[in-house]
Design a protein around this motif. Structure first.
Motif, short mmCIF file in Angstrom:
data_model
loop_
_atom_site.label_atom_id
_atom_site.label_comp_id
_atom_site.label_asym_id
_atom_site.label_seq_id
_atom_site.Cartn_x
_atom_site.Cartn_y
_atom_site.Cartn_z
N GLU A 121 -45.47 23.22 -52.88
CA GLU A 121 -44.39 24.15 -53.00
C GLU A 121 -43.02 23.95 -52.07
O GLU A 121 -43.33 23.67 -51.00
CB GLU A 121 -44.88 25.68 -52.73
CG GLU A 121 -45.88 26.00 -53.67
CD GLU A 121 -46.53 27.72 -53.34
OE1 GLU A 121 -45.93 28.53 -54.02
OE2 GLU A 121 -47.27 27.74 -52.48
N ALA A 122 -42.02 23.98 -52.87
CA ALA A 122 -40.91 23.56 -52.20
C ALA A 122 -40.49 24.79 -51.42
O ALA A 122 -40.78 25.98 -51.80
CB ALA A 122 -39.63 23.50 -53.29
N ILE A 123 -39.89 24.73 -50.21
CA ILE A 123 -39.58 25.73 -49.21
C ILE A 123 -38.10 26.06 -49.63
O ILE A 123 -37.17 25.49 -49.88
CB ILE A 123 -39.45 25.14 -47.76
CG1 ILE A 123 -40.84 24.56 -47.29
CG2 ILE A 123 -38.70 25.92 -46.94
CD1 ILE A 123 -41.83 25.51 -47.06
N ASN A 124 -37.98 27.70 -49.71
CA ASN A 124 -36.84 28.20 -49.90
C ASN A 124 -36.20 28.53 -48.67
O ASN A 124 -36.84 29.33 -47.80
CB ASN A 124 -36.91 29.30 -51.07
CG ASN A 124 -35.56 30.19 -51.14
OD1 ASN A 124 -34.93 30.60 -50.57
ND2 ASN A 124 -35.16 29.91 -52.55
N PHE A 125 -34.86 27.97 -48.39
CA PHE A 125 -34.58 28.39 -47.13
C PHE A 125 -34.12 30.06 -46.80
O PHE A 125 -34.62 30.42 -45.89
CB PHE A 125 -32.97 27.63 -46.98
CG PHE A 125 -32.00 28.07 -45.62
CD1 PHE A 125 -32.69 27.58 -44.56
CD2 PHE A 125 -31.13 28.92 -45.61
CE1 PHE A 125 -31.98 27.86 -43.11
CE2 PHE A 125 -30.60 29.65 -44.41
CZ PHE A 125 -31.19 28.92 -43.39
N ASN A 126 -33.80 30.64 -47.76
CA ASN A 126 -33.70 32.14 -47.38
C ASN A 126 -34.85 32.93 -47.42
O ASN A 126 -34.85 33.88 -46.64
CB ASN A 126 -32.69 32.73 -48.58
CG ASN A 126 -31.17 32.44 -48.49
OD1 ASN A 126 -30.70 32.28 -47.32
ND2 ASN A 126 -30.38 31.94 -49.59
N THR A 127 -35.68 32.21 -48.26
CA THR A 127 -37.22 33.17 -48.33
C THR A 127 -38.08 32.79 -47.11
O THR A 127 -38.68 33.43 -46.48
CB THR A 127 -37.88 32.84 -49.31
OG1 THR A 127 -36.89 33.43 -50.66
CG2 THR A 127 -39.05 33.72 -49.42
N HIS A 128 -38.10 31.24 -46.64
CA HIS A 128 -39.14 30.97 -45.87
C HIS A 128 -38.47 30.51 -44.33
O HIS A 128 -39.33 30.96 -43.37
CB HIS A 128 -39.80 29.65 -46.26
CG HIS A 128 -40.55 30.00 -47.82
ND1 HIS A 128 -39.95 29.40 -48.87
CD2 HIS A 128 -41.43 30.74 -48.03
CE1 HIS A 128 -40.86 29.76 -49.90
NE2 HIS A 128 -41.66 30.67 -49.41
N ILE A 129 -37.29 30.11 -44.26
CA ILE A 129 -37.10 29.56 -42.85
C ILE A 129 -36.06 30.59 -42.16
O ILE A 129 -36.16 30.94 -41.11
CB ILE A 129 -36.12 28.44 -43.08
CG1 ILE A 129 -37.09 27.17 -43.98
CG2 ILE A 129 -35.56 27.63 -42.09
CD1 ILE A 129 -38.38 26.93 -43.05
N LEU A 130 -34.87 31.17 -43.11
CA LEU A 130 -34.01 32.10 -42.46
C LEU A 130 -34.60 33.31 -41.68
O LEU A 130 -34.34 33.69 -40.56
CB LEU A 130 -32.98 32.62 -43.44
CG LEU A 130 -31.80 33.40 -42.79
CD1 LEU A 130 -31.20 32.63 -41.93
CD2 LEU A 130 -30.92 33.88 -44.05
N PRO A 131 -35.91 33.91 -42.35
CA PRO A 131 -36.63 34.97 -41.51
C PRO A 131 -37.00 34.65 -40.15
O PRO A 131 -37.01 35.12 -39.09
CB PRO A 131 -37.54 35.43 -42.58
CG PRO A 131 -37.13 34.98 -43.62
CD PRO A 131 -36.23 33.93 -43.68
N ILE A 132 -37.65 33.19 -40.15
CA ILE A 132 -38.19 32.58 -38.87
C ILE A 132 -37.03 32.50 -37.84
O ILE A 132 -37.23 32.96 -36.73
CB ILE A 132 -38.98 31.35 -39.09
CG1 ILE A 132 -40.05 31.49 -40.18
CG2 ILE A 132 -39.36 30.76 -37.57
CD1 ILE A 132 -40.52 30.36 -40.63
N LEU A 133 -36.08 31.85 -38.02
CA LEU A 133 -34.63 31.49 -37.33
C LEU A 133 -34.17 32.78 -36.88
O LEU A 133 -34.08 32.91 -35.61
CB LEU A 133 -33.64 30.79 -38.39
CG LEU A 133 -33.89 29.39 -38.51
CD1 LEU A 133 -32.93 28.72 -39.29
CD2 LEU A 133 -34.39 28.58 -37.25
#
Length: 173
Positions: free
Chosen positions: A44-56
């Motif tokens: 599955e492709a990573i979506n920046f706003n869904t998967h990465i931004l919340p972590i950052l």
């Protein structure tokens, strides 16, 4: 057709059993969906706003975010320009698209040395194995940064029904 008392009872039992099966299947389907809804497979492709931004936002922005007074190392990870810019006290960049080895932020996230690891132990923040996996996959896939929809200018879209309307006034399809 008039049902006798015995036939009514049999019909009620069958309907009751049918509804129980439907409810059980529905509950199991929902439960499986909830269990797997948050999991990502490697395909599955990573979506920046869904998967990465919340972590950052949760783990990195307290020290590397918009608050100028709290910002450390002059590193700003809440903006694309800061996340991919050349770091001041290093010859690298926080994130290098498609290159884990050259991404300083990734090296710090993976570090075991307490003086190097990010987030630092005294922050009482940590990044889980699953979150590290997502960040790794995001960088490997090219670290695509997608601006939040609220910060992008709207564009006019043609509604789908106008593209394929068979009943247009001009007679053309």
């Amino acid at each position: 057709m008039i049902h006798t008392g015995n036939q009514n009872r049999i019909l009620r039992v069958r309907l009751n059993a049918y509804f129980k099966r439907v409810c059980l299947i529905s509950c199991l389907t929902l439960a499986i969906g909830f269990i797997h809804a948050d999991e990502l497979t490697e395909f599955e492709a990573i979506n920046f706003n869904t998967h990465i931004l919340p972590i950052l936002s949760d783990r990195c922005f307290p020290c590397h975010g918009p608050d100028e007074n709290a910002r450390k190392a002059d590193l700003r990870l809440d903006q694309k320009a800061g996340a991919f810019a050349l770091l001041q006290h290093s010859d690298g960049r926080a994130f290098v698209q498609g290159d884990l080895d050259r991404s300083i932020a990734w090296q710090r996230i993976q570090a075991t040395d307490l003086d190097e690891i990010m987030p630092p132990p005294e922050s009482n923040l940590s990044i889980s194995r699953d979150e590290k996996s997502r960040i790794s996959q995001w960088i490997s896939e090219g670290a695509t940064w997608i601006e939040h929809w609220a910060f992008t200018s709207p564009t006019k879209q043609t509604p789908p029904f106008e593209k394929t309307n068979l009943l247009r006034k001009d007679g053309n399809t």
